[in-house]
Design a protein around this motif. Structure first.
Motif, PDB file in Angstrom:
ATOM      1  N   CYS A  10       3.010 -83.289 -83.879  1.00 53.97           N
ATOM      2  CA  CYS A  10       2.060 -82.391 -83.233  1.00 53.97           C
ATOM      3  C   CYS A  10       1.187 -83.235 -82.444  1.00 53.97           C
ATOM      4  N   PRO A  11       0.985 -82.844 -81.078  1.00 59.64           N
ATOM      5  CA  PRO A  11       0.260 -83.481 -80.144  1.00 59.64           C
ATOM      6  C   PRO A  11      -1.374 -83.335 -80.500  1.00 59.64           C
ATOM      7  N   PHE A  12      -1.687 -82.338 -81.231  1.00 60.28           N
ATOM      8  CA  PHE A  12      -2.802 -82.169 -81.530  1.00 60.28           C
ATOM      9  C   PHE A  12      -3.434 -83.141 -82.560  1.00 60.28           C
ATOM     10  N   SER A  13      -2.408 -83.231 -83.548  1.00 61.66           N
ATOM     11  CA  SER A  13      -2.648 -84.014 -84.779  1.00 61.66           C
ATOM     12  C   SER A  13      -2.730 -85.480 -84.304  1.00 61.66           C
ATOM     13  N   GLN A  14      -1.838 -85.714 -83.311  1.00 58.00           N
ATOM     14  CA  GLN A  14      -1.858 -87.122 -82.799  1.00 58.00           C
ATOM     15  C   GLN A  14      -3.322 -87.482 -81.979  1.00 58.00           C
ATOM     16  N   ARG A  15      -3.958 -86.587 -81.656  1.00 62.43           N
ATOM     17  CA  ARG A  15      -5.355 -86.785 -81.026  1.00 62.43           C
ATOM     18  C   ARG A  15      -6.259 -87.532 -82.273  1.00 62.43           C
ATOM     19  N   CYS A  16      -6.006 -86.892 -83.465  1.00 61.74           N
ATOM     20  CA  CYS A  16      -7.270 -86.973 -84.470  1.00 61.74           C
ATOM     21  C   CYS A  16      -6.603 -88.355 -85.134  1.00 61.74           C
ATOM     22  N   ASP A  33       5.060 -80.617 -93.217  1.00 63.41           N
ATOM     23  CA  ASP A  33       6.261 -80.164 -92.665  1.00 63.41           C
ATOM     24  C   ASP A  33       5.864 -78.633 -91.923  1.00 63.41           C
ATOM     25  N   LEU A  34       5.883 -78.356 -90.874  1.00 65.29           N
ATOM     26  CA  LEU A  34       5.410 -77.271 -89.878  1.00 65.29           C
ATOM     27  C   LEU A  34       6.480 -75.957 -90.289  1.00 65.29           C
ATOM     28  N   PHE A  35       7.746 -76.607 -90.587  1.00 65.15           N
ATOM     29  CA  PHE A  35       8.798 -75.794 -90.720  1.00 65.15           C
ATOM     30  C   PHE A  35       8.829 -75.261 -92.330  1.00 65.15           C
ATOM     31  N   ASN A  36       7.885 -75.801 -92.833  1.00 62.18           N
ATOM     32  CA  ASN A  36       7.853 -75.468 -94.645  1.00 62.18           C
ATOM     33  C   ASN A  36       6.662 -75.687 -94.934  1.00 62.18           C
ATOM     34  N   LYS A  37       5.580 -74.737 -94.407  1.00 66.45           N
ATOM     35  CA  LYS A  37       4.193 -75.126 -94.306  1.00 66.45           C
ATOM     36  C   LYS A  37       3.492 -74.838 -95.624  1.00 66.45           C
ATOM     37  N   PRO A  38       2.995 -75.936 -96.520  1.00 67.36           N
ATOM     38  CA  PRO A  38       2.334 -75.478 -97.659  1.00 67.36           C
ATOM     39  C   PRO A  38       1.225 -74.489 -97.555  1.00 67.36           C
ATOM     40  N   TYR A  47      -6.215 -69.959 -88.995  1.00 68.34           N
ATOM     41  CA  TYR A  47      -5.070 -69.979 -88.034  1.00 68.34           C
ATOM     42  C   TYR A  47      -3.848 -70.708 -88.560  1.00 68.34           C
ATOM     43  N   GLY A  48      -3.997 -71.293 -89.763  1.00 65.63           N
ATOM     44  CA  GLY A  48      -2.811 -71.738 -90.328  1.00 65.63           C
ATOM     45  C   GLY A  48      -2.043 -73.137 -89.385  1.00 65.63           C
ATOM     46  N   THR A  49      -2.988 -73.722 -88.513  1.00 57.33           N
ATOM     47  CA  THR A  49      -2.323 -74.936 -87.653  1.00 57.33           C
ATOM     48  C   THR A  49      -2.905 -76.146 -88.462  1.00 57.33           C
ATOM     49  N   VAL A  50      -2.449 -77.246 -87.918  1.00 57.84           N
ATOM     50  CA  VAL A  50      -2.732 -78.496 -88.017  1.00 57.84           C
ATOM     51  C   VAL A  50      -3.215 -79.030 -86.798  1.00 57.84           C
ATOM     52  N   PRO A  51      -4.079 -80.238 -86.715  1.00 55.14           N
ATOM     53  CA  PRO A  51      -4.444 -80.837 -87.827  1.00 55.14           C
ATOM     54  C   PRO A  51      -5.820 -80.214 -88.291  1.00 55.14           C
ATOM     55  N   ILE A  52      -5.868 -80.708 -89.965  1.00 54.69           N
ATOM     56  CA  ILE A  52      -7.138 -80.163 -90.427  1.00 54.69           C
ATOM     57  C   ILE A  52      -7.670 -81.512 -91.098  1.00 54.69           C
ATOM     58  N   TYR A  61     -11.069 -77.789 -88.627  1.00 50.66           N
ATOM     59  CA  TYR A  61      -9.655 -77.713 -88.001  1.00 50.66           C
ATOM     60  C   TYR A  61     -10.060 -77.600 -86.622  1.00 50.66           C
ATOM     61  N   GLU A  62      -8.974 -77.775 -85.502  1.00 58.33           N
ATOM     62  CA  GLU A  62      -9.385 -77.766 -84.027  1.00 58.33           C
ATOM     63  C   GLU A  62      -9.535 -79.416 -83.880  1.00 58.33           C
ATOM     64  N   SER A  63      -8.470 -79.918 -83.147  1.00 55.61           N
ATOM     65  CA  SER A  63      -8.397 -81.374 -82.858  1.00 55.61           C
ATOM     66  C   SER A  63      -9.670 -82.003 -82.132  1.00 55.61           C
ATOM     67  N   ASN A  64     -10.278 -81.191 -81.304  1.00 54.68           N
ATOM     68  CA  ASN A  64     -11.216 -81.732 -80.479  1.00 54.68           C
ATOM     69  C   ASN A  64     -12.598 -81.563 -81.614  1.00 54.68           C
ATOM     70  N   LEU A 108       5.040 -75.177 -75.167  1.00 54.86           N
ATOM     71  CA  LEU A 108       6.178 -75.976 -75.173  1.00 54.86           C
ATOM     72  C   LEU A 108       6.637 -76.168 -76.889  1.00 54.86           C
ATOM     73  N   GLU A 109       5.380 -76.409 -77.519  1.00 60.92           N
ATOM     74  CA  GLU A 109       5.276 -76.558 -79.100  1.00 60.92           C
ATOM     75  C   GLU A 109       5.885 -75.384 -79.980  1.00 60.92           C
ATOM     76  N   ASP A 110       5.995 -74.385 -79.335  1.00 61.75           N
ATOM     77  CA  ASP A 110       6.146 -72.904 -80.080  1.00 61.75           C
ATOM     78  C   ASP A 110       7.605 -73.011 -80.078  1.00 61.75           C
TER      79      ASP A 110
HETATM   80  N1  LIG Z   1      -5.907 -75.755 -80.804  1.00 62.36           N
HETATM   81  C1  LIG Z   1      -5.511 -76.347 -81.845  1.00 62.36           C
HETATM   82  C2  LIG Z   1      -3.964 -76.296 -81.816  1.00 62.36           C
HETATM   83  C3  LIG Z   1      -3.154 -76.882 -83.203  1.00 62.36           C
HETATM   84  C4  LIG Z   1      -1.644 -76.420 -83.031  1.00 62.36           C
HETATM   85  O1  LIG Z   1      -1.397 -75.447 -82.328  1.00 62.36           O
HETATM   86  N2  LIG Z   1      -0.892 -76.967 -84.067  1.00 62.36           N
HETATM   87  C5  LIG Z   1       0.400 -76.646 -84.176  1.00 62.36           C
HETATM   88  C6  LIG Z   1       1.448 -77.840 -84.363  1.00 62.36           C
HETATM   89  S1  LIG Z   1       1.345 -78.701 -82.819  1.00 62.36           S
HETATM   90  C7  LIG Z   1       0.436 -76.017 -85.600  1.00 62.36           C
HETATM   91  O2  LIG Z   1      -0.129 -76.140 -86.568  1.00 62.36           O
HETATM   92  N3  LIG Z   1       1.526 -74.859 -85.657  1.00 62.36           N
HETATM   93  C8  LIG Z   1       1.918 -74.360 -86.768  1.00 62.36           C
HETATM   94  C9  LIG Z   1       1.955 -72.538 -86.779  1.00 62.36           C
HETATM   95  O3  LIG Z   1       1.505 -72.352 -85.838  1.00 62.36           O
HETATM   96  O4  LIG Z   1       2.211 -72.247 -87.664  1.00 62.36           O
HETATM   97  C10 LIG Z   1      -6.047 -77.689 -82.151  1.00 62.36           C
HETATM   98  O5  LIG Z   1      -6.305 -78.303 -81.051  1.00 62.36           O
HETATM   99  O6  LIG Z   1      -5.882 -78.364 -83.371  1.00 62.36           O
END
Ligand SMILES: N[C@@H](CCC(=O)N[C@@H](CS)C(=O)NCC(=O)O)C(=O)O
Length: 203
Positions: A10-16, A33-38, A47-52, A61-64, A108-110
């Motif tokens: 995940c590019p956003f996780s890489q920032r952190c 594991d984003l394909f098997n999210k805990p 919003y269910g996204t990483v990084p957290i 949450y939100e990398s910035n 592109l990540e979706d």
């Molecule tokens: N704007 C968010 C974007 C985070 C994001 O999109 N993460 C993706 C992985 S690269 C994610 O967790 N996707 C899981 C999902 O949507 O179920 C940030 O900067 O943290």
């Protein structure tokens, strides 16, 4: 201790991860594991996204947002400018990067969009054109804000690292941006923050 829930590609996780290693303090990274999210990911982040980032009872949450918190909590080396005007300008740039560039990176990540070749081509071209517009800034500057490495460079680095992986080819005129990217990629913290899956993204 800070705990970062991070996607291994995940590019956003890489920032952190990059900021945590720049600061050189104690932290733990939990690979998700984003394909098997805990289930706890959606409990911590609606919003269910990483990084957290979790630190005691603080959940971010939100990398910035995470990165600004880490920067304020551990000020050395400082990644946001100290001067309020430059700091505000940097926040505006961060906002613009999200709206102009990273909204397309998210496409592109979706995984659900992987089969839509027309959309992917359009998205790659938009990113290529936006990056080409930024390239002239790097003729004079070592980093985005001038001589000093900053949060803007952290934010941009995961995209520059993924250009081959995303199938984006920059024109020759963007050579200053490529040189700038190499400067970031040679930082010890950048290298340490790479996951094994990220290491193989670039030839
Ligand atoms: N704007 C968010 C974007 C985070 C994001 O999109 N993460 C993706 C992985 S690269 C994610 O967790 N996707 C899981 C999902 O949507 O179920 C940030 O900067 O943290």
């Amino acid at each position: 201790m800070m705990v970062l829930y991070s996607g291994t590609t995940c590019p956003f996780s890489q920032r952190c991860r990059f900021v945590l290693y720049e600061k050189g303090m104690d932290f733990e990274i939990k690979d998700i594991d984003l394909f098997n999210k805990p289930e706890d990911i959606s409990v911590m982040n609606p919003y269910g996204t990483v990084p957290i980032l979790v630190e005691r009872d603080l959940i971010l949450y939100e990398s910035n947002i995470i990165n600004e918190y880490i920067d304020e909590r551990f000020p050395h080396p400082q990644l946001m400018p100290a001067d309020p005007i430059m700091r505000a300008r940097t926040r505006l740039f961060l906002h613009n990067f999200e709206k102009e560039l990273f909204v397309h990176v998210s496409v592109l990540e979706d995984c659900s969009k992987r089969a839509d070749e027309a959309l992917l081509t359009k998205t790659r071209n938009i990113i290529r054109d936006r990056l080409s517009q930024i390239a002239p800034v790097m003729v004079k500057n070592r980093f985005m804000l001038g001589d000093e490495f900053s949060m803007l460079d952290v934010t941009m680095a995961p995209l520059l690292w993924r250009l081959d992986y995303y199938g984006i080819e920059l024109p020759k005129s963007a050579a200053p941006l490529q040189k700038y990217a190499e400067r970031i990629f040679s930082r010890p913290a950048f290298i340490e923050a790479l996951t094994p899956s990220e290491k193989v993204m670039r030839r």
